[in-house]
Design a protein around this motif. Structure first.
Motif, PDB file in Angstrom:
ATOM      1  N   ASP A 161      18.928 -53.400 -28.492  1.00 39.55           N
ATOM      2  CA  ASP A 161      18.952 -51.957 -28.726  1.00 39.55           C
ATOM      3  C   ASP A 161      18.978 -51.174 -27.422  1.00 39.55           C
ATOM      4  O   ASP A 161      19.720 -50.199 -27.275  1.00 39.55           O
ATOM      5  N   GLU A 176      23.474 -46.313 -32.640  1.00 37.59           N
ATOM      6  CA  GLU A 176      23.065 -46.632 -34.004  1.00 37.59           C
ATOM      7  C   GLU A 176      24.064 -46.122 -35.051  1.00 37.59           C
ATOM      8  O   GLU A 176      24.403 -46.869 -35.975  1.00 37.59           O
ATOM      9  N   ARG A 251      16.693 -43.541 -36.623  1.00 28.79           N
ATOM     10  CA  ARG A 251      17.354 -44.300 -35.551  1.00 28.79           C
ATOM     11  C   ARG A 251      18.615 -43.588 -35.078  1.00 28.79           C
ATOM     12  O   ARG A 251      18.955 -43.636 -33.901  1.00 28.79           O
TER      13      ARG A 251
END
Length: 424
Positions: A161, A176, A251
């Motif tokens: 991430d 995302e 996110r």
């Protein structure tokens, strides 16, 4: 038998015999829309109305040559599943190597830094070459983040991430939102309407267009500007919170904050130290170069006159991922800087394969399933067909051009001036 253009978007076989020696048309059969860019004088020609799987090997080979492909595969049998194909590949192609993953990060950062230096010292007439190099290096950033999104970069998802957000930030790509929509593309590859990467327009959609909208789509999807269409895709799909579920939105907001934070810091600094021309020179032009590759890879891998988009009720995952994805060879320097993303078929068979194993996975697929694969080398003819012919969905012939009713000047001119070579 050879194939030539009968009218925009229609293919006719050229008989080498006198008299009616063509196959009989049957309702519901797929008409193979092979498109040769230079029409030839025809005698006794008729529309080809047989599916690809009913063509002989010789006819498919001839069709491939006419379209600019090295090979066009047979239709995959209905009883073959995607799991069958995945299980046929050696287990080592799924193994992660952190060293190779981090070396890709180093290669991309180094290549981009070198490209920016080259831009800084290039006279104006060499800037297009420096921008092309920088745009290709920029694409390497995307490919690293792309593996992070597919969880094929590192065994730790948090590391993925972080790296994904960092590599995507200079591209102004929210990580995302892209990951969510890109996974949807993999789950629905070449499924009409559902595929979020791209799909042909439908006549029902065209009927709703006003003249301005129609002109817009003709220009941006019916010319070489199609090779930058990912700019529109980036803008439409990745910044609208309403396109994401409440569970996804937290996110998504974090990713948007990263992108906006980068823009708030990097862009003013770039303009302050280099001026607005520096902004164009050091960021905008390389960014457009990246989008050229983003768009080109997408349409070349998933668009061919003989490869159909299917409605949901007729869609088959194994056929879409193996036979509906094109392997295309690009120049070696492009493949190096873009980390072999163009070795794309195994990536669609299983997105868990990291980039550095795509070549080995491709060889495995060729050995076990090669007769069902389509392959080409990047060439003018393939690009010409994609830009001037593959526009509108047709359930029978796969694609027809925007001017399928009557040839229009915009497309007639392109068909004459865009090179027809099967090589670059």
């Amino acid at each position: 038998m050879s194939f030539a253009l009968a009218r925009p978007g229609a293919l006719r076989p050229v008989s080498t015999q006198r008299g009616p020696s063509v196959r009989v048309a049957k309702p519901g059969l797929l008409r193979v829309p092979a498109i040769a860019a230079r029409p030839r004088v025809q005698t006794n020609a008729a529309a080809l109305t047989v599916p690809v799987n009913q063509l002989t090997d010789e006819e498919r080979a001839q069709l491939a040559r006419e379209l600019g492909y090295k090979s066009i595969g047979r239709e995959l049998p209905d009883d073959v599943t995607l799991t069958d194909i995945v299980k046929s590949m050696p287990s080592e192609v799924f193994e992660l190597d952190h060293g190779k993953a981090w070396r890709a990060v180093l290669v991309s950062i180094t290549a981009m830094a070198a490209s920016l230096y080259l831009i800084s010292i290039s006279p104006w007439y060499l800037l297009p070459f420096a921008w092309a190099l920088a745009g290709t290096a920029f694409t390497g950033f995307f490919v690293v983040g792309h593996d992070c999104g597919h969880r094929s970069f590192h065994t730790n998802n948090l590391v993925e991430d972080i790296v994904g957000h960092v590599m995507f930030a200079p591209l102004i790509y929210p990580f995302e939102p892209w990951r969510i929509k890109h996974n949807h593309h993999h789950a629905h590859t070449n499924k009409l309407v559902e595929d979020t990467a791209w799909h042909p327009v439908t006549e029902a959609e065209m009927a709703k267009w006003d003249p301005t909208t129609a002109a817009f789509f003709r220009v941006f999807l019916g010319t070489p500007l199609k090779l930058w269409a990912s700019v529109g895709h980036w803008l439409v799909w990745h910044f609208d919170l309403k396109k994401y579920t409440p569970k996804q939105q937290t996110r998504v907001i974090i990713s948007l904050a990263v992108v906006y934070g980068f823009m708030a810091v990097a862009f003013p600094a770039l303009v302050y130290y280099t001026g607005w021309w520096g902004f164009v020179k050091y960021w905008l032009m390389p960014w457009l170069g990246y989008h050229f590759w983003m768009s080109t890879f997408t349409v070349v891998h998933h668009t061919a006159p003989h490869i159909p988009f299917k409605k949901a009720e007729k869609w088959n995952a194994a056929k879409a991922q193996l036979s509906g994805t094109v392997h295309c060879d690009f120049p070696e320097w492009v493949e190096f800087l873009t980390h072999d993303i163009s070795w794309h078929v195994p990536h669609h068979v299983s997105s868990k394969i990291p980039w550095y194993n795509l070549r080995k996975a491709t060889e495995s697929l060729r050995q076990n399933w090669g007769e069902y694969m389509t392959e080409c080398t990047f060439n003018w003819r393939v690009v010409k067909n994609i830009c001037t012919e593959c526009h509108v969905y047709d359930e029978v012939v796969n694609y027809k051009p925007f001017d399928f009713k009557q040839e229009e000047t915009l497309f007639a001119v392109q068909r004459k001036i865009i090179p027809d070579s099967a090589t670059y």
